[in-house]
Design an enzyme around this catalytic site. Structure first.
Site, PDB file in Angstrom:
ATOM      1  N   ASN A 427       0.831  -1.195  -0.159  1.00 34.47           N
ATOM      2  CA  ASN A 427      -0.038  -0.109  -0.089  1.00 34.47           C
ATOM      3  C   ASN A 427       0.816   1.248  -0.060  1.00 34.47           C
ATOM      4  O   ASN A 427       2.046   1.216  -0.144  1.00 34.47           O
ATOM      5  CB  ASN A 427      -0.809  -0.009   1.296  1.00 34.47           C
ATOM      6  CG  ASN A 427      -0.098  -0.004   2.421  1.00 34.47           C
ATOM      7  OD1 ASN A 427       0.880  -0.594   2.742  1.00 34.47           O
ATOM      8  ND2 ASN A 427      -0.698   0.805   3.350  1.00 34.47           N
ATOM      9  N   CYS A 429       1.725   3.153   2.581  1.00 30.56           N
ATOM     10  CA  CYS A 429       2.895   3.292   3.525  1.00 30.56           C
ATOM     11  C   CYS A 429       3.721   2.047   4.024  1.00 30.56           C
ATOM     12  O   CYS A 429       4.044   1.851   4.888  1.00 30.56           O
ATOM     13  CB  CYS A 429       2.138   3.612   4.867  1.00 30.56           C
ATOM     14  SG  CYS A 429       1.337   5.419   4.559  1.00 30.56           S
ATOM     15  N   GLU A 431       2.926  -1.233   4.747  1.00 25.26           N
ATOM     16  CA  GLU A 431       2.555  -1.889   5.992  1.00 25.26           C
ATOM     17  C   GLU A 431       1.785  -2.985   5.648  1.00 25.26           C
ATOM     18  O   GLU A 431       1.312  -4.053   6.532  1.00 25.26           O
ATOM     19  CB  GLU A 431       2.445  -1.178   7.168  1.00 25.26           C
ATOM     20  CG  GLU A 431       0.853  -0.979   7.471  1.00 25.26           C
ATOM     21  CD  GLU A 431       0.396   0.398   6.485  1.00 25.26           C
ATOM     22  OE1 GLU A 431      -0.553   0.925   6.713  1.00 25.26           O
ATOM     23  OE2 GLU A 431       1.225   0.802   5.828  1.00 25.26           O
TER      24      GLU A 431
END
EC number: 1.17.4.1
Length: 775
Positions: A427, A429, A431
């Site tokens: 995604n 970010c 994670e």
């Protein structure tokens, strides 16, 4: 009556400020109307902002004043329920309307008496974040109150959960014979006490007819032509961005050698994405973003790494509004390590779409196929491995992109067998680890547990039982969010329905350690770090299993084909350190017998936004600076490290001496190391080191130690300081990536934050911030 109460509260706060010695800043309130009192509050807070650098009491008092301003702007329950701008869903509105007296007695009045005072005194940043960002702005400049805000979230989830057989009884404190209000009270209290901190989209849109509630969307349109990629971007990507979701999109399949008719390939598509993000964010108070995933054998690799910041070669294709992440196979690091050991002429080969099969493979299958394609001469070009590595590091350090994730670790530790159909990206970010394809998006609903709320008072200790209960409640809460949530397109709905993926993270790890008296990387802190992760994974999986066993719900689609059904647990792929005697064997057997309602559980995201309302450290990261400063359109906003300020007040009973110490800190950018030199290991101020002052190897190792229990991934940022001559140690960054690779981490580098040697208060290497996943 309400205005008089607020006026008296303001008067009491002003009296306290005068007692603290700030009478010269203050004119006593004489306001006779709400508007006048709001203007008075704004004036006082503006005057006192600068003083918060020296006095944490002023910082907290200013926060209380902002809460008074919020209360002056709030509306009645009737007005709130019927607000066209808020636009509550009929189910939620009816659920509240039918129980208004009961809700007031059992939930709202106890909140105002017991929980609200602590919330109102958290600090200025917390109050402003609620006022400016999370509380819904209503008609005529009015505002949703905090009571109404927490009620909207709790009532929405409760309305879904009470319709699921026996699920409510899995919530701690709920027994047979429960009522709707009983369940709502548990969720309301967990939210109001900030034990559970939902993601930003949940806080903004849950229970309303408008807005999407998921944070993260993963896409792989499998586009092999520019035309198909454009259709995907203008379709699903645009739709998700307009709903304020963050997007991670794999464009590895768009891997064309430039020809006379097709000269730009991936670059043209990146430019389209960049312009779309800029346009959508141009009139939005909550910006979002896109991260493009490619593998380092992509033919356009070197060109993509020159599309941001000072590295741009062609201004026409500047893409400063999007990010890139390298979805890196183990073979890349194996070759780089071979080079480090002295092997000569170690090359890295770039391929076009004739090698597209590599996209679907991981591990040994990838390596053997890559070597075969090299032997067959299908490579477009070969570059010395050290040159590719340097280009990656230089781009990350100078522009903040690319991020870097380990493809093989993500696929190897996934709950489904993905060989031949590999996961191709994460995604925005880094994670979330989910499979996306042309027919289905990966979607994750996020929340974080505020670890500071699990601290027991006098003497301070960490309450693992409290964490366990909160983790269990969070699972039920997020499943209620899944059931009630809005999602922007059909492919997203399909991803939610099939996977029911949860992303439960943490915030306040460093703050928790400070309050326990631990240095973040000390042995007691590292032990607690692993205990937290293990207990959270165990309890979340157990709760999800019990939703099937006790609640009678069906497991997630694909469970019978998953590794879970064969007795696999995520930690089986790691050399696991465990400090808790948890009955994993029993849980393993129960999962095989009854299934799991959810397919995924823990994802340690950055909590940039929500950590501002809790006034604690972000995620699992160290505190960046003991005096955070941000310049906004309304002026400079200061956020002191309140734990440090409280400790200084305890250490120095003489105000003159305390101010002298603060002035020393001011001159040294609030670094305790620079201010006081070599402190002994037992010195109480040593633990207030900031992110750049910690050994980064220790921070990577802490991620590795909890990794067996994080079934998705961790947004691990590297904090690198320039040398005195202004150069950036590229070898330092590469060595940290190698350390992360050898440890089996899935995310090797989210942001690479660089602190300038010339001004220790400045960061470089990624100024943009994701607020989608950043909660």
């Amino acid at each position: 009556m309400e205005f008089k109460r607020i006026f008296n509260t303001v008067h009491d706060i002003i009296n306290r400020l005068c007692q603290h010695g700030y009478k010269e800043y203050i004119i006593p309130p004489e306001s006779t109307t709400p508007v006048e009192l709001m203007e008075y509050i704004s004036t006082i807070v503006s005057k006192l902002k600068a003083v918060t650098r020296q006095d944490e009491r002023v910082y907290r008092c200013c926060g209380e004043l902002i809460h008074c301003r919020i209360n002056l702007r709030s509306v009645s329950m009737e007005t709130w329920l019927t607000s066209p701008i808020l636009c509550l869903t009929p189910r939620v509105r009816q659920a509240i309307e039918g129980r208004r007296d009961e809700i007031r007695r059992a939930i709202l009045e106890p909140f105002l008496k017991d929980q609200y005072p602590a919330l109102a005194t958290l600090g200025l940043q917390s109050a402003l974040k609620y006022e400016d960002f999370y509380l819904t702005k209503l008609e005529e400049g009015k505002l949703e109150s905090l009571c109404q805000f927490f009620l909207r979230l709790a009532a929405t989830v409760t309305t879904e959960i009470v319709n699921l057989p026996k699920i409510a009884t899995l919530i701690p404190g709920i027994n047979d014979g429960y009522t709707w209000t009983d369940v709502c009270r548990v969720f309301f209290t967990a939210l109001a006490c900030q034990k559970i901190v939902p993601a930003t989209p949940v806080m903004m849109f849950l229970g309303r007819e408008t807005g999407a509630t998921a944070s993260c969307y993963l896409m792989d349109p499998e586009s092999i032509t520019v035309g198909r990629a454009v259709r995907a971007i203008t379709g699903d990507v645009g739709t998700v961005l307009q709903s304020r979701g963050g997007v991670g999109i794999s464009l590895q399949s768009l891997n064309l050698i430039p020809t006379e008719n097709q000269t730009k390939g991936l670059l043209a598509v990146l430019k389209l994405l960049d312009c779309m993000v800029m346009a959508i964010n141009s009139d939005c108070e909550r910006p979002t973003g896109v991260c493009v995933y490619i593998e380092p054998w992509h033919v356009d690799l070197q060109t993509v790494l020159a599309t941001r910041g000072m590295l741009v070669r062609d201004e026409i294709f500047r893409c400063d509004n999007i990010f890139c992440c390298l979805w890196t196979p183990d073979l890349f690091f194996e070759r780089y390590l071979s080079y480090l050991k002295g092997a000569s002429n170690v090359q890295w080969t770039l391929f076009d779409n004739r090698a597209d099969i590599l996209r679907t493979l991981h591990g040994e299958a990838f390596t053997s196929t890559y070597l075969r394609l090299e032997r067959e001469g299908l490579g477009v070009s070969s570059v010395p491995i050290q040159d590719i590595a340097f280009t990656i590091i230089r781009s990350a350090a100078v522009t903040g992109s690319p991020f870097l994730m380990f493809k093989d670790a993500c696929n190897r530790n996934y709950h489904m067998n993905t060989q031949g159909n590999a996961i191709t990206g994460s995604n925005l970010c880094t994670e979330i680890v989910q499979k996306a394809d042309a027919h289905q998006h990966g979607v994750c609903n996020l929340a974080s547990i505020n670890l500071t709320t699990c601290l027991s008072k006098g003497p301070v200790s960490f309450n693992l039982n409290d964490l366990q209960l909160t983790a269990r409640t969070t699972v039920i809460f997020l499943n209620g969010v899944l059931a009630a949530g809005n999602f922007p397109c059909k492919k997203s709905c399909k991803g939610v329905k099939n996977n029911r993926s949860l992303g439960i993270g943490i915030q306040g790890l460093h703050t928790t350690c400070l309050r326990l008296g631990f240095d973040l990387t000390s042995q007691p802190a590292r032990r607690l770090n692993v205990q937290i992760a293990e207990l959270m994974l165990y309890e979340t999986m157990k709760t999800s299993m019990e939703m099937c066993k006790i609640g009678g719900l069906a497991p997630f689609k694909g469970f019978t084909e998953s590794k879970y059904a064969k007795g696999w647990l995520h930690q089986d792929g790691f050399s696991t350190i465990s400090y808790l005697d948890l009955p994993w064997c029993t849980l393993r057997d129960d999962i095989c017998a009854y299934g799991l309602y959810n397919s995924q559980f823990l994802a340690l995201m950055p909590t940039v936004s929500s950590a501002q309302v809790t006034e604690c450290s972000e995620g699992f990261s160290p505190i960046y600076n003991n005096m955070f400063s941000k310049v906004t359109t309304s002026g400079e906003l200061l956020r002191p490290n309140l734990d440090l300020m409280d400790e200084l007040r305890d250490m120095y009973s003489c105000e003159e001496k305390r101010l002298e110490v603060i002035n020393i800190l001011e001159k040294n950018q609030w670094s305790v190391i620079r201010s006081f030199g070599c402190l002994s290991n037992s010195h109480p101020l040593l633990k207030y080191k900031t992110a750049f002052e910690y050994e980064q190897e220790d921070l990577v190792d802490m991620c590795a130690e909890r990794a067996p229990f994080i079934d998705q991934s961790q947004s691990m940022t590297l904090f690198i300081e320039e040398r005195p001559d202004g150069t950036i140690p590229a070898s330092k960054i590469m060595n940290l990536l190698i350390r992360a690779y050898k440890a089996g981490l899935k995310t090797g580098m989210y942001y690479c934050k660089i602190r300038k040697a010339t001004n220790s208060g400045l960061f470089a290497g990624g100024e943009l911030t994701c607020t989608s996943c950043a909660l």
